[in-house]
Write an enzyme that holds these catalytic residues in place. Structure first.
Site, PDB file in Angstrom:
ATOM      1  N   HIS A 184       0.836  -1.208   0.000  1.00  0.00           N
ATOM      2  CA  HIS A 184       0.000   0.000   0.000  1.00  0.00           C
ATOM      3  C   HIS A 184       0.864   1.249   0.000  1.00  0.00           C
ATOM      4  CE1 HIS A 184       0.468  -1.726   4.101  1.00  0.00           C
ATOM      5  NE2 HIS A 184       1.030  -0.552   4.316  1.00  0.00           N
ATOM      6  N   ASP A 284       7.078  -5.732   3.024  1.00  0.00           N
ATOM      7  CA  ASP A 284       6.069  -5.624   4.075  1.00  0.00           C
ATOM      8  C   ASP A 284       4.733  -6.237   3.649  1.00  0.00           C
ATOM      9  OD1 ASP A 284       5.208  -4.432   6.646  1.00  0.00           O
ATOM     10  OD2 ASP A 284       3.895  -3.217   5.373  1.00  0.00           O
ATOM     11  N   GLU A 326       7.697 -10.526   5.038  1.00  0.00           N
ATOM     12  CA  GLU A 326       7.028 -10.225   6.299  1.00  0.00           C
ATOM     13  C   GLU A 326       5.595 -10.714   6.147  1.00  0.00           C
ATOM     14  OE1 GLU A 326       4.895  -7.854   9.460  1.00  0.00           O
ATOM     15  OE2 GLU A 326       4.602  -7.607   7.324  1.00  0.00           O
ATOM     16  N   ASP A 396       6.387  -4.493  16.052  1.00  0.00           N
ATOM     17  CA  ASP A 396       4.952  -4.768  16.048  1.00  0.00           C
ATOM     18  C   ASP A 396       4.525  -5.440  17.344  1.00  0.00           C
ATOM     19  OD1 ASP A 396       3.912  -3.666  13.722  1.00  0.00           O
ATOM     20  OD2 ASP A 396       4.587  -5.349  12.484  1.00  0.00           O
ATOM     21  N   ARG A 520       1.682   0.292  20.124  1.00  0.00           N
ATOM     22  CA  ARG A 520       2.943  -0.318  19.686  1.00  0.00           C
ATOM     23  C   ARG A 520       4.110   0.640  19.913  1.00  0.00           C
ATOM     24  NH1 ARG A 520       1.624  -2.011  13.632  1.00  0.00           N
ATOM     25  NH2 ARG A 520       0.587  -0.007  13.746  1.00  0.00           N
TER      26      ARG A 520
HETATM   27  C1  OTU Z   1       3.252  -4.709   8.893  1.00  0.00           C
HETATM   28  O1  OTU Z   1       2.596  -5.483   9.838  1.00  0.00           O
HETATM   29  C2  OTU Z   1       4.191  -3.769   9.624  1.00  0.00           C
HETATM   30  O2  OTU Z   1       5.171  -4.498  10.296  1.00  0.00           O
HETATM   31  C3  OTU Z   1       3.380  -2.906  10.553  1.00  0.00           C
HETATM   32  O3  OTU Z   1       4.188  -2.077  11.353  1.00  0.00           O
HETATM   33  C4  OTU Z   1       2.441  -2.096   9.715  1.00  0.00           C
HETATM   34  O4  OTU Z   1       1.561  -1.383  10.544  1.00  0.00           O
HETATM   35  C5  OTU Z   1       1.622  -2.961   8.758  1.00  0.00           C
HETATM   36  O5  OTU Z   1       2.373  -3.954   8.102  1.00  0.00           O
HETATM   37  C6  OTU Z   1       1.049  -2.087   7.669  1.00  0.00           C
HETATM   38  O6  OTU Z   1       2.067  -1.602   6.844  1.00  0.00           O
HETATM   39  O7  OTU Z   1       1.036  -6.827   7.636  1.00  0.00           O
HETATM   40  O8  OTU Z   1       1.846  -9.398   7.410  1.00  0.00           O
HETATM   41  O9  OTU Z   1      -0.231  -7.562  13.745  1.00  0.00           O
HETATM   42  O10 OTU Z   1       1.843  -7.825  12.321  1.00  0.00           O
HETATM   43  O11 OTU Z   1      -0.040  -5.512  10.421  1.00  0.00           O
HETATM   44  C7  OTU Z   1       1.703  -8.843   8.611  1.00  0.00           C
HETATM   45  C8  OTU Z   1       0.008  -6.464  13.001  1.00  0.00           C
HETATM   46  C9  OTU Z   1       1.506  -7.352   8.565  1.00  0.00           C
HETATM   47  C10 OTU Z   1       1.166  -6.660  12.085  1.00  0.00           C
HETATM   48  C11 OTU Z   1       0.686  -6.658  10.674  1.00  0.00           C
HETATM   49  C12 OTU Z   1       1.872  -6.700   9.775  1.00  0.00           C
END
Ligand code: OTU
Length: 652
Positions: A184, A284, A326, A396, A520
């Protein structure tokens, strides 16, 4: 693979390349393109084959790869060749990482460069700098809402600062990891701005809808990621007069990968950063890349195709650059992000081991290894040439990402057990010293996740406040025990900045309106460098933790059995407080027995339970703990384990 259809298309594309590309000396590029083209073409066709402009889009993709290859520096091209030759380089036990914020660990990128000595002192040689690309001031999600993918946020520095730090790190053999937020953009990104002005080309970069019909259909199956602060997955945009898909915060617009132009744009961005000297790109939220009505829009097969395609393209232009997935999803789903096949369907070389992380937190609350054992037993095997990122804490929240089936097999009632864990860490349970915070509480299903630093969650903050030296020692030992697991499990250990000196929760975020509703931030501290100095003073907790990690890192790097070659064997022990596994050196079959006591009391183990054909720990007087260099206490054939103690045992 040579396949006629794709090869003749490749010939057409090569013919059409612009003269400025054709004129260049690109022999390595062409060999790799030839090797990957069949796969690249097939994947691209699966996603976009029904479009009239399919061939044109494919040509554009090849142009992106070629242009970025031309821009790649001779030094980086040399690294590419060296890594192609030594392709298992990242599986070595020599790598130990740390994740940090440039403006939390240091003041900014320049200041961070001056702290490289600190990393070397500890033994860190992989640094993940949290997102540093330009973000709107008050709607940044900690850097995960990017408004310009090619500009470093002026709050931390500029491109030159990054190039300098990358160069310095390279000199010292330290790897650089940076984020690319592929799922995004910020709603203030140029593409979103243009979409808002009514430009259809850019509206097609996102999922936009005139009315609620499709959004409502989607909503039937989509979970809420941030139920308290951003319920729902669509946001109304007044200037566009349309709904836009926003799975995370309402200012994070989901990119539409059903549009090949989005794919090419993002590939160009990935290669741009690879060309700045970034060794590893953290991708991400990859589980969310493809949206489909009727499901949760996570882990869709097309998300995997996209990642294979990113990998294939990156291998052509910058094969020395690795990807971290991730994907904080169910255990069986996480491993799929390595890809289905190490050669033919590779995705990311590295993935967050969210399963091990969550299981370790279960041991903290239960003081036993029942669920840990169960969860690791069911952790699917990885592909070859793939490795875990093993961590205890990160920026996170902690999600209890193990399965209900495993909880039940460990002997608990899943719902009650999850509730117990949430109560334990948020301090609602009688015997808990944990100081965590509930994050993303969902009234619909009573779900929640947990925020807080390791030091606060493990009870060290409480013990320090009480001034209870016995509890302080136990909690400190507990912190060391958890690290001993991520250092020996197999994979790259990733320390979370501040944990090495016992940093507690920081509530200063509450004074900042844009952060106050996201707890967080309690575990995203500004490092107190006066406190860090205490690591040099004997008897302080800073010194105890720091020097233990330092020693562990030093020893880990020398144990070749700790390299990650699917060389771990879980051991079933009758004592439920203990967790043990063997690591086996693939070269000479040397064994290291890793064992931890997850209880706050002394425990013992009869060595006859460790029945390995290769090495006899049983009845062997010559056992040494590689970490301390000493022989552990043995009573007859019973190994004695003090509270929260661990051993890395070998025979001699
Ligand atoms: C990731 O997180 C990032 O590490 C977060 O810091 C961001 O807020 C999020 O993306 C949006 O960019 O997408 O595949 O439990 O583990 O939101 C996992 C919450 C993610 C995070 C989840 C994660």
């Amino acid at each position: 693979m040579y396949e006629q259809i794709s090869h003749s298309i490749l010939n057409e594309i090569l013919d059409q390349l612009k003269p400025e590309i054709k004129e260049q000396e690109l022999s390595h590029f062409y060999t790799r393109l030839g090797a990957n083209f069949y796969s690249l073409f097939s994947l691209f066709q699966k996603l976009y084959g029904n479009r009239k402009d399919f061939k044109l889009q494919l040509l554009k993709l090849v142009e992106v790869m070629a242009r970025q290859y031309i821009l790649r520096s001779p030094e980086l091209k040399k690294t590419d060749l060296a890594r192609e030759k030594d392709f298992n380089w990242f599986l070595s036990p020599k790598w130990v990482g740390m994740t940090l914020y440039a403006d939390g660990f240091a003041d900014n990128l320049k200041d961070l460069q001056s702290k490289i000595d600190y990393f070397e002192e500890l033994g860190i040689n992989l640094i993940h700098i949290m997102p540093i690309l330009e973000c709107p001031r008050n709607a940044s999600d900690g850097g995960y809402a990017v408004s310009n993918y090619r500009k470093i946020d002026e709050r931390v520095g500029n491109l030159e600062d990054l190039q300098n730090i990358a160069q310095e790190m390279k000199k010292r053999d330290i790897l650089l990891v940076l984020d690319v937020v592929v799922n995004h953009t910020s709603n203030e990104h140029e593409w979103a701005e243009k979409a808002r002005q009514g430009n259809q080309t850019y509206q097609d970069y996102y999922y936009t809808f005139k009315n609620r019909d499709i959004p409502d259909t989607f909503e039937k199956n989509l979970p809420d990621i941030f139920p308290q602060t951003a319920p729902g997955n669509f946001t109304w945009d007044e200037s566009m007069k349309k709904w836009v898909m926003t799975v995370f915060n309402n200012y994070q617009w989901d990119l539409n990968y059903q549009n090949p132009a989005v794919f090419s744009e993002m590939l160009d961005i990935l290669l741009f950063w690879a060309n700045q000297g970034v060794d590893i790109l953290r991708l991400d939220a990859v589980a969310f890349l493809w949206k489909k009505i009727g499901g949760s829009s996570q882990n869709e097969p097309e998300a995997h195709i996209l990642l294979q395609l990113f990998k294939d393209c990156c291998q052509v232009t910058a094969p020395g650059t690795l990807f971290i997935a991730e994907a904080i999803v169910a255990p069986v789903e996480i491993v799929k992000y390595f890809g289905e096949d190490a050669i033919n369907a590779k995705e990311c070389e590295i993935a967050y081991n969210a399963t091990l992380m969550a299981l370790l937190w279960d041991t903290v609350a239960t003081k036993n290894a029942k669920l840990l054992k169960q969860g690791i037993k069911n952790l699917p095997d990885k592909l070859e040439r793939a490795t875990w990122l093993n961590y205890i804490r990160c920026h996170d929240d902690i999600g209890l990402g193990f399965t209900d089936e495993d909880i039940a097999q460990a002997g608990y009632e899943p719902k009650l057990h999850r509730q117990f864990l949430l109560n334990y860490f948020s301090g609602k349970f009688d015997h808990t010293a944990a100081r965590g915070l509930l994050f993303a509480q969902n009234p619909k299903n009573n779900d929640a996740r947990i925020s807080g630093t390791l030091t606060s969650l493990i009870g060290l903050e409480t013990a320090l406040e009480e001034g209870n030296s016995e509890k302080i020692n136990l909690a400190t030992q507990h912190i060391i025990l958890l690290h001993s697991m991520i250092f020996s499990f197999g994979g790259i250990p990733l320390i979370y900045y501040g944990d090495e000196i016992g940093t507690i929760n920081d509530f200063s975020y509450m004074g900042n309106l844009s952060k106050a509703n996201d707890n967080r931030w309690a575990h995203r501290p500004k490092i107190d460098w006066k406190k860090a100095q205490l690591r040099k003073i004997a008897g302080t907790i800073e010194q105890t933790i720091f020097s233990a990690l330092q020693q562990m890192i030093r020893v880990r790097k020398k144990i070749s059995a700790f390299g990650d070659f699917n060389n771990r064997e879980l051991i079933n022990l009758s004592n439920l407080h203990l967790f043990a596994f063997l690591r086996i050196d693939p070269n000479n079959q040397d064994h290291v027995l890793v064992i931890g006591n997850f209880d706050g009391n002394y425990q013992s183990l009869n060595l006859s339970e460790i029945d390995t054909p290769m090495v006899r720990f049983n009845d062997n007087e010559n056992i040494k703990d590689l970490y301390s260099g000493e022989s552990p206490s043995l009573f007859k054939n019973e190994l004695v384990l003090p509270p929260f103690c661990f051993y890395w045992l070998s025979t001699y």
